[in-house]
Design a protein around this motif. Structure first.
Motif, PDB file in Angstrom:
ATOM      1  N   GLY A 136       3.238  -8.306   8.160  1.00 58.14           N
ATOM      2  CA  GLY A 136       3.850  -7.792   9.377  1.00 58.14           C
ATOM      3  C   GLY A 136       5.331  -8.121   9.470  1.00 58.14           C
ATOM      4  N   LYS A 137       5.721  -9.217   8.847  1.00 56.38           N
ATOM      5  CA  LYS A 137       7.132  -9.639   8.849  1.00 56.38           C
ATOM      6  C   LYS A 137       7.895  -9.157   7.616  1.00 56.38           C
ATOM      7  N   ASN A 138       7.220  -9.087   6.472  1.00 60.55           N
ATOM      8  CA  ASN A 138       7.923  -8.923   5.205  1.00 60.55           C
ATOM      9  C   ASN A 138       7.701  -7.605   4.472  1.00 60.55           C
ATOM     10  N   ALA A 139       6.797  -6.755   4.956  1.00 58.04           N
ATOM     11  CA  ALA A 139       6.562  -5.462   4.295  1.00 58.04           C
ATOM     12  C   ALA A 139       7.724  -4.520   4.574  1.00 58.04           C
ATOM     13  N   THR A 140       7.880  -3.527   3.703  1.00 60.34           N
ATOM     14  CA  THR A 140       8.979  -2.568   3.878  1.00 60.34           C
ATOM     15  C   THR A 140       8.513  -1.245   4.474  1.00 60.34           C
ATOM     16  N   THR A 141       7.205  -0.953   4.437  1.00 55.13           N
ATOM     17  CA  THR A 141       6.725   0.334   4.949  1.00 55.13           C
ATOM     18  C   THR A 141       5.970   0.167   6.256  1.00 55.13           C
ATOM     19  N   SER A 142       6.068   1.179   7.086  1.00 60.43           N
ATOM     20  CA  SER A 142       5.357   1.136   8.368  1.00 60.43           C
ATOM     21  C   SER A 142       3.851   1.200   8.145  1.00 60.43           C
ATOM     22  N   CYS A 143       3.415   1.885   7.099  1.00 54.17           N
ATOM     23  CA  CYS A 143       1.985   1.967   6.810  1.00 54.17           C
ATOM     24  C   CYS A 143       1.409   0.575   6.536  1.00 54.17           C
ATOM     25  N   VAL A 144       2.077  -0.190   5.675  1.00 53.67           N
ATOM     26  CA  VAL A 144       1.597  -1.540   5.368  1.00 53.67           C
ATOM     27  C   VAL A 144       1.614  -2.399   6.618  1.00 53.67           C
ATOM     28  N   LYS A 145       2.639  -2.275   7.429  1.00 55.14           N
ATOM     29  CA  LYS A 145       2.720  -3.068   8.662  1.00 55.14           C
ATOM     30  C   LYS A 145       1.588  -2.707   9.629  1.00 55.14           C
ATOM     31  N   ARG A 146       1.266  -1.421   9.722  1.00 50.21           N
ATOM     32  CA  ARG A 146       0.164  -0.998  10.604  1.00 50.21           C
ATOM     33  C   ARG A 146      -1.183  -1.524  10.087  1.00 50.21           C
ATOM     34  N   VAL A 147      -1.400  -1.405   8.779  1.00 49.14           N
ATOM     35  CA  VAL A 147      -2.649  -1.909   8.194  1.00 49.14           C
ATOM     36  C   VAL A 147      -2.735  -3.417   8.383  1.00 49.14           C
ATOM     37  N   ALA A 148      -1.636  -4.110   8.187  1.00 45.71           N
ATOM     38  CA  ALA A 148      -1.622  -5.570   8.364  1.00 45.71           C
ATOM     39  C   ALA A 148      -2.014  -5.946   9.790  1.00 45.71           C
ATOM     40  N   LYS A 149      -1.527  -5.193  10.752  1.00 46.67           N
ATOM     41  CA  LYS A 149      -1.856  -5.468  12.156  1.00 46.67           C
ATOM     42  C   LYS A 149      -3.363  -5.323  12.406  1.00 46.67           C
ATOM     43  N   VAL A 150      -3.965  -4.303  11.811  1.00 44.64           N
ATOM     44  CA  VAL A 150      -5.416  -4.093  11.921  1.00 44.64           C
ATOM     45  C   VAL A 150      -6.159  -5.272  11.285  1.00 44.64           C
ATOM     46  N   LEU A 151      -5.696  -5.706  10.120  1.00 45.46           N
ATOM     47  CA  LEU A 151      -6.368  -6.815   9.429  1.00 45.46           C
ATOM     48  C   LEU A 151      -6.280  -8.103  10.230  1.00 45.46           C
ATOM     49  N   VAL A 152      -5.141  -8.397  10.822  1.00 41.95           N
ATOM     50  CA  VAL A 152      -5.014  -9.605  11.645  1.00 41.95           C
ATOM     51  C   VAL A 152      -6.027  -9.552  12.783  1.00 41.95           C
ATOM     52  N   ARG A 153      -6.021  -8.446  13.505  1.00 39.31           N
ATOM     53  CA  ARG A 153      -6.932  -8.300  14.650  1.00 39.31           C
ATOM     54  C   ARG A 153      -8.392  -8.465  14.228  1.00 39.31           C
ATOM     55  N   ASP A 154      -8.791  -7.737  13.197  1.00 39.40           N
ATOM     56  CA  ASP A 154     -10.198  -7.736  12.793  1.00 39.40           C
ATOM     57  C   ASP A 154     -10.632  -9.065  12.173  1.00 39.40           C
ATOM     58  N   HIS A 155      -9.781  -9.659  11.332  1.00 39.11           N
ATOM     59  CA  HIS A 155     -10.171 -10.921  10.702  1.00 39.11           C
ATOM     60  C   HIS A 155     -10.210 -12.065  11.708  1.00 39.11           C
ATOM     61  N   MET A 156      -9.400 -11.998  12.750  1.00 44.76           N
ATOM     62  CA  MET A 156      -9.488 -13.027  13.800  1.00 44.76           C
ATOM     63  C   MET A 156     -10.833 -12.898  14.527  1.00 44.76           C
ATOM     64  N   LYS A 157     -11.230 -11.676  14.825  1.00 45.25           N
ATOM     65  CA  LYS A 157     -12.523 -11.453  15.484  1.00 45.25           C
ATOM     66  C   LYS A 157     -13.678 -11.880  14.573  1.00 45.25           C
ATOM     67  N   MET A 158     -13.599 -11.478  13.301  1.00 48.07           N
ATOM     68  CA  MET A 158     -14.670 -11.823  12.364  1.00 48.07           C
ATOM     69  C   MET A 158     -14.755 -13.341  12.198  1.00 48.07           C
ATOM     70  N   ASP A 159     -13.603 -14.008  12.122  1.00 49.83           N
ATOM     71  CA  ASP A 159     -13.627 -15.454  11.940  1.00 49.83           C
ATOM     72  C   ASP A 159     -14.182 -16.160  13.168  1.00 49.83           C
ATOM     73  N   ASP A 160     -13.907 -15.638  14.346  1.00 46.73           N
ATOM     74  CA  ASP A 160     -14.509 -16.223  15.556  1.00 46.73           C
ATOM     75  C   ASP A 160     -16.030 -16.196  15.464  1.00 46.73           C
ATOM     76  N   GLU A 161     -16.574 -15.095  14.959  1.00 46.69           N
ATOM     77  CA  GLU A 161     -18.029 -14.985  14.819  1.00 46.69           C
ATOM     78  C   GLU A 161     -18.565 -15.934  13.754  1.00 46.69           C
ATOM     79  N   VAL A 162     -17.845 -16.056  12.646  1.00 50.28           N
ATOM     80  CA  VAL A 162     -18.256 -16.986  11.581  1.00 50.28           C
ATOM     81  C   VAL A 162     -18.249 -18.420  12.122  1.00 50.28           C
TER      82      VAL A 162
END
Length: 187
Positions: free
Chosen positions: A57-83
């Motif tokens: 989210g800080k270091n990527a150069t493309t908006s696509c990678v930044k958008r995907v990264a944002k999804v991964l942060v959100r989802d992995h935080m939720k998944m880790d809470d469940e784990v």
């Protein structure tokens, strides 16, 4: 002599009845080796995914990678809470950080920050990592013993599959683009 015999008998009765169970035994994990490995590895993978996605989210150069990264942060935080919640319920201990290898991968990525090479390396690492996580989940579904852990693996699987679709083949795919955006193409 009779007093020693009575004392030994009393200790034996307490031990057999369970009254003398140590706190360490009472709090030991109740999961199988496969279930414990799943919880520990899933947690470590989530920690690594959150760290690398925040970094993208800080270091990527493309908006696509930044958008995907944002999804991964959100989802992995939720998944880790469940784990973590399930591990706590089952009294399974979890590691406090990603593996040394995962930390080295993040350091190698950071060395390429703000370059097209960063995006390409990040996407490739995400594809490989999510494939490994999918293998971990499938292994748990096949060999896990604890029904709650297996249920969690089954619940997490569609999210991991979706994530893999976002980074499949080391190419950025997100719903905001009508086309598949290769890393570093500025989309």
């Amino acid at each position: 002599m009779r007093m020693r015999h009575q004392l030994a008998t009393a200790v034996a009765v307490l031990a057999v009845s369970g009254a003398a169970i140590s706190p360490a035994l009472a709090t030991s994990p109740r999961t199988s080796s496969a279930d414990d490995t799943f919880l520990r590895t899933a947690h470590r993978n989530n920690l690594a995914e959150i760290a690398t996605a925040k970094d993208a989210g800080k270091n990527a150069t493309t908006s696509c990678v930044k958008r995907v990264a944002k999804v991964l942060v959100r989802d992995h935080m939720k998944m880790d809470d469940e784990v973590k919640k399930l591990a706590d319920k089952l009294r399974a201990s979890l590691p406090g950080s990603p593996t040394d290898e995962q930390k080295k991968q993040l350091a190698a990525l950071r060395a390429k920050a703000h370059t097209k090479a960063y995006d390409a390396a990040w996407l490739k690492a995400q594809a490989a990592g999510h494939e490994k996580t999918l293998d971990l989940i499938d292994h748990e579904l096949k060999y896990g013993h604890d029904e709650k852990v297996r249920h969690l693996a089954k619940k997490l699987r569609p999210t991991v599959v979706m994530h893999l679709g976002l980074v499949h083949g080391g190419t950025c795919h997100d719903s905001h683009n009508d086309h598949k955006a290769a890393a570093g193409n500025g989309s």
